[in-house]
Each structure stands twice: as structure tokens, then as C-alpha cells.
Scaffold this motif. Structure first.
Motif, mmCIF file in Angstrom:
data_model
loop_
_atom_site.group_PDB
_atom_site.id
_atom_site.type_symbol
_atom_site.label_atom_id
_atom_site.label_comp_id
_atom_site.label_asym_id
_atom_site.label_seq_id
_atom_site.Cartn_x
_atom_site.Cartn_y
_atom_site.Cartn_z
ATOM 1 N N PRO A 1 0.811 -1.234 -0.055
ATOM 2 C CA PRO A 1 -0.107 0.072 -0.001
ATOM 3 C C PRO A 1 0.768 1.241 -0.035
ATOM 4 O O PRO A 1 1.855 1.457 0.689
ATOM 5 N N THR B 1 1.117 4.343 1.765
ATOM 6 C CA THR B 1 0.668 5.198 2.842
ATOM 7 C C THR B 1 0.357 6.636 2.503
ATOM 8 O O THR B 1 -0.595 7.256 3.128
ATOM 9 N N ALA C 1 -0.355 8.026 -0.292
ATOM 10 C CA ALA C 1 -1.826 8.332 -0.885
ATOM 11 C C ALA C 1 -3.166 8.017 -0.250
ATOM 12 O O ALA C 1 -4.106 8.565 -0.475
ATOM 13 N N TRP C 2 -3.086 6.830 0.872
ATOM 14 C CA TRP C 2 -3.963 6.635 1.458
ATOM 15 C C TRP C 2 -4.481 7.768 2.552
ATOM 16 O O TRP C 2 -5.581 8.183 2.652
ATOM 17 N N ALA C 3 -3.270 8.458 3.063
ATOM 18 C CA ALA C 3 -3.594 9.500 3.881
ATOM 19 C C ALA C 3 -4.104 10.629 3.192
ATOM 20 O O ALA C 3 -4.884 11.560 3.548
ATOM 21 N N GLY D 1 -7.364 8.320 0.434
ATOM 22 C CA GLY D 1 -7.904 6.979 0.221
ATOM 23 C C GLY D 1 -9.545 6.856 0.787
ATOM 24 O O GLY D 1 -10.180 5.933 0.438
ATOM 25 N N LEU D 2 -9.300 7.335 1.959
ATOM 26 C CA LEU D 2 -10.830 7.308 2.646
ATOM 27 C C LEU D 2 -12.104 7.840 1.908
ATOM 28 O O LEU D 2 -13.043 7.385 1.775
ATOM 29 N N LEU E 1 -12.760 5.704 -0.822
ATOM 30 C CA LEU E 1 -13.507 4.359 -0.378
ATOM 31 C C LEU E 1 -15.228 4.563 -0.120
ATOM 32 O O LEU E 1 -15.897 3.948 -0.356
ATOM 33 N N VAL F 1 -4.832 11.619 -4.414
ATOM 34 C CA VAL F 1 -4.145 10.523 -4.420
ATOM 35 C C VAL F 1 -2.992 10.616 -5.793
ATOM 36 O O VAL F 1 -1.939 10.225 -5.598
ATOM 37 N N TYR G 1 -1.054 6.258 -6.959
ATOM 38 C CA TYR G 1 -1.982 5.270 -6.869
ATOM 39 C C TYR G 1 -2.161 4.851 -5.376
ATOM 40 O O TYR G 1 -1.120 4.960 -4.547
ATOM 41 N N LEU G 2 -3.347 4.085 -4.929
ATOM 42 C CA LEU G 2 -3.347 3.583 -3.496
ATOM 43 C C LEU G 2 -2.540 2.309 -3.248
ATOM 44 O O LEU G 2 -2.319 2.117 -2.143
ATOM 45 N N TRP H 1 -5.597 6.453 -10.177
ATOM 46 C CA TRP H 1 -5.621 5.711 -8.741
ATOM 47 C C TRP H 1 -5.751 4.321 -8.195
ATOM 48 O O TRP H 1 -5.218 3.949 -7.376
#
Length: 421
Positions: free
Chosen positions: A66, A68, A70-72, A75-76, A79, A131, A141-142, A199
Motif C-alpha cells: 500500500p 501510505t 496516498a491513503w492519507a 484513500g478514505l 472508499l 491520490v 495510486y493507492l 488511482w
């Protein structure tokens, strides 16, 4: 087929022959998936490359680590946006089922659809922008889950099976020619998503460095024990490492192919398999006997697509990268169909033979054609029109050879090299 592969090893080297064998085995798995759909049930699916691409996507989502940052960054939000999109679809289905057909139902569904789409885009778009802005040259990307890459092979089958279920619920009621057009269009939609949604899997920037289930050649070459063992067989470390890695891949792919073949043979000889073939031969008579034709078609469509998805995940693992731009209908749909037709539609062993034979011809004919036409071009006056044409004709031998082989088989053995019994 074995003799042809051995001759390839003698003439072009063991490593090259093993590469041909490995991709031939992957092609055989693809052919088995198509044979399940067409040979068992008569479903004309020409969207094979879409399910292969989904299998390749699974390799990225499962095996890559992952990102990280990009998620921060978003990412949420992505989702949450995907959940809102799915909830909108579920709500539309419920409204269609619960409300009586009327203008009011149509108006409510249109309003809910528009509102859901606007909300979906408002939530997901900022997340996608955030992202894709995270070091786009390297990531953007994620990423994936960072799990062992072998888990991506069954995951590719599950992802392709899920997509096939959604497609089958809407498209399997179509006549065979319309089903073919629908599956081809859906495959193009899948590829368009992979190419444009950076992404998800970096789009056309490609994902490289996908983990492997076998050692890397460079690590083997640095091992004193491996270098010593290679010297005992009279090989240098570089050649020995390539051969060893390809042999390990071959064993893994053979295990998957053997399992798929075993399950396919058991299904073919079971009451379920006989029922599916009876539906293929005469849908009206089968339906008159109380068989649920649509449900059986959906089952076989999902199973065949799952096998194709597994092959797609294996292929990306072999390559070590996901390149959405490389998925072309000629290579990843129509060539697979040629394998099934030449090998023998409805016969699992025929599908395997067709996969190995057609792939061998596909990779051998091009260099052979370049050698022959290059030799002829040297006999022509330098710079002449014919010399230039002959020098460029080698690549076209692939298409010519596939056409000739297909015509010969249809003329002299229309049921394939190993016909259905």
C-alpha cells in the motif's frame, strides 16, 4: 507438441523454450476458460481480454504494497465515494423491485440516480485528485494489500467471477450474436477504466515490480551455492538462474492447469455437465424438461470467466508488471478463440493442445518469417521496392499463419484436432 518444444530448445536455447512453454500453459488455461463457456454451454463470449485484465488487476491489488501517503491524502474519500456509488445502485434496484411500474416510479428512480451520481462525484473526485498527486512519477495510486502474490491467482478468479456475475445478470438473456457484441463492449469499458483511473492501478503509466512467487535471477547469481551447482552442470550462473526460475514457474503453472483440468473433467462427466451440454444442444427441449436455462448459463459463464481471471493474474505475475495498453483483442480474445477451435471445442484436452500449439506458432513464426524474408531481401537489388517489402513482411506471417491454420483445421477437421466425444 512435445517434439516441437524440444526442437525449439535445441535450436533457440533451453531458456527460450521454457518461456514459450510457460506462456503456452497460461494460454491453455485461458483456452480452458473459453471452452467451458463455448464448448460446454455455447456462450459466445468475445470479451476475454476484459476478464484477463481484471485478473491482472487482482495481482496489483493483492501483491503490491500500500502507498501510505496516498491513503492519507485521499484513500478514505475514494472508499466512501465507492460505497455511495454502490449504495445508489442498490437503492435503484430496490425501488425497481418494490414500486409498481408507473411514471411515478420512473421519476423517483431518475431523481435518485441523478442525486446519487452527483453525491458520488462530489465525494470521490477530490480524493482521486489528491491520490494521483502523490509522487505520480513513481506511484500516484493507492497500491495493494501487500499479501503473498500467489494469493492473487485465486483472487483474480474471484474478481473476474464477480464481474461475470454482474454482466451475466444483464447480458445472458441476449441472443448469441448480441451477447458477443455486449461482452466485447464491456471488455472495452473495463480496459478504459484501467487506462484512465490512475488511482486504481496507475493507468497507462503501468505498475512495475510486482512481487514474484519464485526467487529473482540476480539473487540466485549472488548465491555461491547456486553458482557452484550451476558449474557442475556446465552452465554459467546467468543462464542457470534463468532456467531455474522458468522451471519453478512452469511447475506452479502446471499445478494450476492440472487442477483446472481435473475440475473441468469432473464437471464434464457429472450430471450437471450433461445437463449443460443438453441445454447447449437444444435449449427449448431442456427448458421443456424443467431445466432453468438462464441459471445454468449464468453458472457456466461465471466459472469460465473465473478461470480466465486466474490466467490473467498468472500472466501479470510472469511479466512482473501490469500494462493496460497491451491488452488487445487480437492477442487476448481472438487468438484464444483460435486455440479453442483448432484444439477441439467441447474437449478440455483439445483446448490445452490448441493453447500450446497456437502459442508456439505465434512466437515461432515471426522470427522464422523474418529469417526467410530477410534472406530473400538480400537477393534483391539494394533499396528496391521488393527488398523493402520483404524485409518488413516477417511480422505479418503471424496473421497469415493463424488464418491458414484455422482454414485447414475447419476444412479437414472441423471439430478440431481432438474432437468432443
Amino acid at each position: 507438441m512435445g517434439v516441437l518444444l524440444v526442437l525449439t530448445g535445441f535450436l533457440m536455447g533451453a531458456n527460450y523454450a521454457l518461456l514459450v512453454v510457460n506462456m503456452g500453459l497460461v494460454s491453455a488455461i485461458m483456452a480452458l476458460g473459453v471452452n467451458l463457456q463455448w464448448g460446454f454451454a455455447g456462450l459466445f463470449n468475445i470479451g476475454v481480454m476484459g476478464f484477463l485484465a481484471l485478473g491482472g488487476l487482482a495481482a496489483v491489488l493483492i501483491a503490491m504494497p500500500p502507498v501510505t501517503e496516498a491513503w492519507a491524502a485521499g484513500g478514505l474519500r475514494i472508499l466512501l465515494g465507492l460505497l455511495l456509488g454502490a449504495a445508489t445502485v442498490v437503492l435503484l434496484v430496490l425501488l425497481r423491485m418494490r414500486m409498481a411500474p408507473s411514471r411515478r416510479r420512473m421519476a423517483v428512480m431518475i431523481a435518485v440516480g441523478i442525486a446519487g451520481f452527483v453525491l458520488f462525484r462530489r465525494v470521490i473526485d477530490p480524493g482521486i485528485v489528491a491520490v494521483e498527486a502523490v509522487t505520480p512519477a513513481a506511484t500516484g495510486y493507492l497500491g495493494g494489500l501487500g499479501l503473498p502474490v500467489l494469493l492473487a491467482w485465486p483472487a483474480g478468479g474471484l474478481l473476474a467471477a464477480g464481474a461475470a456475475w454482474l454482466i451475466g445478470k444483464t447480458a445472458l438473456g441476449l441472443r448469441s450474436d448480441y451477447l458477443a457484441i455486449a461482452t466485447l463492449g464491456i471488455a472495452e469499458i473495463i480496459l478504459a477504466v484501467l487506462k484512465n483511473e490512475d488511482w486504481l492501478a496507475r493507468g497507462v503509466k503501468n505498475v512495475i515490480g510486482i512481487p514474484r512467487p519464485v526467487p529473482r535471477e540476480i539473487d540466485l547469481q549472488r548465491s555461491p551455492d547456486f553458482v557452484e551447482q550451476a558449474a557442475r552442470f556446465g552452465l554459467n550462473a546467468v543462464d542457470a538462474s534463468k532456467i531455474w526460475v522458468n522451471l519453478l514457474y512452469m511447475l506452479l503453472i502446471l499445478a494450476v492447469l492440472g487442477l483446472v483440468l481435473l475440475l473441468s473433467q469432473l464437471a464434464l462427466k457429472s450430471p450437471w455437465g450433461r445437463m449443460v451440454r443438453a441445454i447447449r444442444d437444444n435449449e427449448v427441449a431442456a427448458e421443456a424438461m424443467g431445466k432453468d436455462v438462464t441459471a445454468r448459463h449464468l453458472q457456466i459463464f461465471v466459472l469460465g470467466s473465473a478461470v480466465i481471471g486466474i490466467a490473467g493474474a498468472i500472466m501479470v505475475t510472469l511479466d512482473g508488471q501490469l500494462t493496460p495498453g497491451s491488452y488487445q483483442p487480437l492477442r487476448y480474445t481472438f487468438l484464444i478463440w483460435v486455440m479453442v477451435i483448432v484444439g477441439g471445442s467441447g474437449n478440455n484436452w483439445g483446448a490445452i493442445l490448441g493453447g500450446l500449439l497456437i502459442w508456439w506458432l505465434w512466437v515461432i513464426v515471426a522470427p522464422l518469417g523474418q529469417l526467410v524474408f530477410g534472406s530473400l531481401a538480400t537477393m534483391m537489388p539494394e533499396g528496391s521496392f521488393m527488398a523493402q517489402r520483404l524485409a518488413d513482411a516477417g511480422e505479418q506471417m503471424r496473421l497469415l499463419t493463424m488464418g491458414v491454420v484455422l482454414l485447414l483445421v475447419l476444412r479437414f477437421s472441423p471439430r478440431g484436432l481432438i474432437p468432443e466425444r
